[in-house]
Design an enzyme around this catalytic site. Structure first.
Site, PDB file in Angstrom:
ATOM      1  N   ARG A  51       0.948  -1.267   0.116  1.00 21.82           N
ATOM      2  CA  ARG A  51      -0.024  -0.025   0.066  1.00 21.82           C
ATOM      3  C   ARG A  51       0.867   1.260  -0.134  1.00 21.82           C
ATOM      4  O   ARG A  51       0.661   2.026  -0.779  1.00 21.82           O
ATOM      5  CB  ARG A  51      -0.938   0.040   1.124  1.00 21.82           C
ATOM      6  CG  ARG A  51      -2.267  -0.459   1.162  1.00 21.82           C
ATOM      7  CD  ARG A  51      -2.862  -0.830   2.469  1.00 21.82           C
ATOM      8  NE  ARG A  51      -1.933  -1.915   2.953  1.00 21.82           N
ATOM      9  CZ  ARG A  51      -2.231  -3.345   2.515  1.00 21.82           C
ATOM     10  NH1 ARG A  51      -3.025  -3.701   1.835  1.00 21.82           N
ATOM     11  NH2 ARG A  51      -1.063  -4.034   2.954  1.00 21.82           N
ATOM     12  N   THR A  52       1.809   1.233   0.887  1.00 22.26           N
ATOM     13  CA  THR A  52       2.343   2.613   1.158  1.00 22.26           C
ATOM     14  C   THR A  52       3.211   3.053  -0.125  1.00 22.26           C
ATOM     15  O   THR A  52       3.166   3.974  -0.752  1.00 22.26           O
ATOM     16  CB  THR A  52       3.518   2.786   2.460  1.00 22.26           C
ATOM     17  OG1 THR A  52       2.541   1.977   3.422  1.00 22.26           O
ATOM     18  CG2 THR A  52       4.196   3.954   2.651  1.00 22.26           C
ATOM     19  N   LYS A  80      25.650  -3.374  -0.700  1.00 26.15           N
ATOM     20  CA  LYS A  80      26.802  -3.249  -0.815  1.00 26.15           C
ATOM     21  C   LYS A  80      27.655  -2.901   0.171  1.00 26.15           C
ATOM     22  O   LYS A  80      28.580  -2.388   0.237  1.00 26.15           O
ATOM     23  CB  LYS A  80      27.587  -2.430  -2.180  1.00 26.15           C
ATOM     24  CG  LYS A  80      26.903  -3.394  -3.556  1.00 26.15           C
ATOM     25  CD  LYS A  80      27.435  -2.494  -4.556  1.00 26.15           C
ATOM     26  CE  LYS A  80      26.943  -2.793  -5.922  1.00 26.15           C
ATOM     27  NZ  LYS A  80      27.194  -1.887  -6.812  1.00 26.15           N
ATOM     28  N   ARG A 101      11.110   4.188   3.547  1.00 26.62           N
ATOM     29  CA  ARG A 101      10.890   3.222   4.361  1.00 26.62           C
ATOM     30  C   ARG A 101      12.234   2.402   4.839  1.00 26.62           C
ATOM     31  O   ARG A 101      12.868   2.018   3.867  1.00 26.62           O
ATOM     32  CB  ARG A 101       9.745   2.157   3.974  1.00 26.62           C
ATOM     33  CG  ARG A 101       9.597   1.152   4.889  1.00 26.62           C
ATOM     34  CD  ARG A 101       8.500   0.346   4.634  1.00 26.62           C
ATOM     35  NE  ARG A 101       7.267   1.019   4.873  1.00 26.62           N
ATOM     36  CZ  ARG A 101       5.929   0.450   4.897  1.00 26.62           C
ATOM     37  NH1 ARG A 101       5.772  -0.943   4.836  1.00 26.62           N
ATOM     38  NH2 ARG A 101       4.880   1.186   5.373  1.00 26.62           N
ATOM     39  N   HIS A 129       5.162   6.115  11.648  1.00 28.47           N
ATOM     40  CA  HIS A 129       4.630   6.225   9.995  1.00 28.47           C
ATOM     41  C   HIS A 129       3.764   7.298  10.042  1.00 28.47           C
ATOM     42  O   HIS A 129       2.592   7.041   9.925  1.00 28.47           O
ATOM     43  CB  HIS A 129       3.794   4.693  10.107  1.00 28.47           C
ATOM     44  CG  HIS A 129       3.627   4.179   8.564  1.00 28.47           C
ATOM     45  ND1 HIS A 129       3.745   5.073   7.410  1.00 28.47           N
ATOM     46  CD2 HIS A 129       3.290   2.831   8.164  1.00 28.47           C
ATOM     47  CE1 HIS A 129       3.271   4.402   6.512  1.00 28.47           C
ATOM     48  NE2 HIS A 129       2.990   2.964   6.681  1.00 28.47           N
TER      49      HIS A 129
HETATM   50  C1  NCD Z   1       1.783  -0.794   8.403  1.00 25.44           C
HETATM   51  C2  NCD Z   1       3.324  -0.657   8.472  1.00 25.44           C
HETATM   52  O1  NCD Z   1       3.884  -0.741   7.548  1.00 25.44           O
HETATM   53  O2  NCD Z   1       3.408  -0.195   9.646  1.00 25.44           O
HETATM   54  N1  NCD Z   1       1.107  -1.053   7.196  1.00 25.44           N
HETATM   55  C3  NCD Z   1       0.999   0.122   6.229  1.00 25.44           C
HETATM   56  O3  NCD Z   1       1.880   0.975   5.810  1.00 25.44           O
HETATM   57  N2  NCD Z   1      -0.239   0.530   5.924  1.00 25.44           N
HETATM   58  C4  NCD Z   1       1.122  -1.663   9.304  1.00 25.44           C
HETATM   59  C5  NCD Z   1       1.647  -3.084   9.368  1.00 25.44           C
HETATM   60  O4  NCD Z   1       2.545  -3.641   8.609  1.00 25.44           O
HETATM   61  O5  NCD Z   1       1.192  -3.893  10.266  1.00 25.44           O
END
Ligand code: NCD
Length: 307
Positions: A51-52, A80, A101, A129
């Site tokens: 999703r993200t 590396k 991320r 997040h």
């Molecule tokens: C969440 C995350 O990555 O923290 N997912 C997301 O980005 N919607 C929640 C999760 O991974 O449980």
């Protein structure tokens, strides 16, 4: 150069402005089709995501911009041994904005100190997040029409669940918020969040292991997955993973206007039968995430241009 590493990097007024922009994008998408023409977003994802990453990329495409993407640590120079700082300096030569991320808490912050373009934290370890929180806030706004005077239950892995930490931070700035923390003993909210956020802001909260007991009080129930990847041993994960499974039976005492949220991915925490219940909002959150990321990209690129 403004980056968004923590949800508190955005003031309450800036969040209001982002919600306003997102609602305008929903109403008049065509007005934004060329807004980021010739601009490039780099998505640097060193941890799994569906999703993200895709919503950041869809957001940039819908703004008429382009995307450069690293979708795993093993396919980039991180494998590396390149440092986050050097990666950030390098990607700043190619892109106008970065979404990162990373499994290490603080990595997007280090990137923001070294990049010459804005950096957005797309999730750092068990820490924060902020853009999921923006998705959550737009969902709450569209469902409830307000951010104040709400009783919010957080259920599941409150220890490692970064979306929980960021949303609690965001809600702590509004009046009349009450928090119910529902988790097994081992997965309680970290004490730094309780002390520095809830207690410092005078937010009433209680902790319980029962999902059923607080159910009738809740305006919002925020379910979460047990964060398997942050466990040190498989045995503990297997023991805790099915601690809470929300089904229609458990919702019998819930309010008619409850909003059931979940950042997704879902493993077992919500029975699929709940998806058809009008109170289920988790797929709305997915869509709202794209609109809020569009609003955030627009804002940060505009500010970067203005210097
Ligand atoms: C969440 C995350 O990555 O923290 N997912 C997301 O980005 N919607 C929640 C999760 O991974 O449980």
């Amino acid at each position: 150069m403004k980056s968004v590493i923590d949800i508190l990097d955005l003031s309450v007024e800036e969040i209001e402005e982002l919600i306003h922009t997102a609602c305008d994008i929903i109403a008049r998408p065509e007005a934004y089709q060329e807004a980021c023409r010739h601009k490039k977003l780099a998505t640097l994802f060193f941890e799994p995501s569906t999703r993200t990453r895709l919503s950041f990329e869809a957001a940039m495409y819908e703004l008429g911009g382009n995307v450069l993407s690293v979708s795993s640590g093993s396919s980039s120079s991180a494998a590396k041994g390149e440092s986050v700082a050097d990666t950030a300096k390098t990607v700043s030569c190619y892109a106008d904005i970065i979404a990162m991320r990373h499994p290490n808490e603080g990595a997007p912050y280090v990137a923001s100190l070294n990049a010459s373009v804005p950096v957005i934290n797309a999730g750092d370890g068990g820490h924060n997040h902020p853009t999921q929180t923006l998705a959550d806030l737009l969902t709450i706004y569209r469902e409830k029409g307000r951010f104040d005077h709400l009783t919010v239950g957080f259920c599941g892995d409150l220890k490692f669940g970064r979306t929980v930490h960021s949303l609690i931070n965001a809600l702590s700035r509004y009046e009349g918020i009450e928090i119910v923390l529902i988790s097994p003993e081992e997965l309680k909210l970290p004490s730094y969040v309780k002390k520095d956020v809830l207690e410092r802001n005078g937010i009433p909260y209680r902790q319980t292991t029962s999902l059923l007991e607080p159910m009738p009080d809740l305006d919002i129930l925020y379910m979460t997955r047990v964060q398997k990847e942050r466990f040190f041993n498989e045995e503990d994960y297997l023991r805790l993973k099915d601690s809470y499974i929300l089904d229609l039976k458990k919702l019998e005492t819930a309010r008619e206007d409850l909003s059931i949220m979940h950042p997704l991915p879902r493993v077992n925490e919500i029975s699929v039968a709940v998806d058809a219940d009008p109170r289920a909002c988790y797929f709305k959150q997915v869509l709202n995430g794209k609109y809020m990321r569009m609003a955030l990209i627009l804002k940060l690129l505009k500010e970067a241009e203005q210097g």
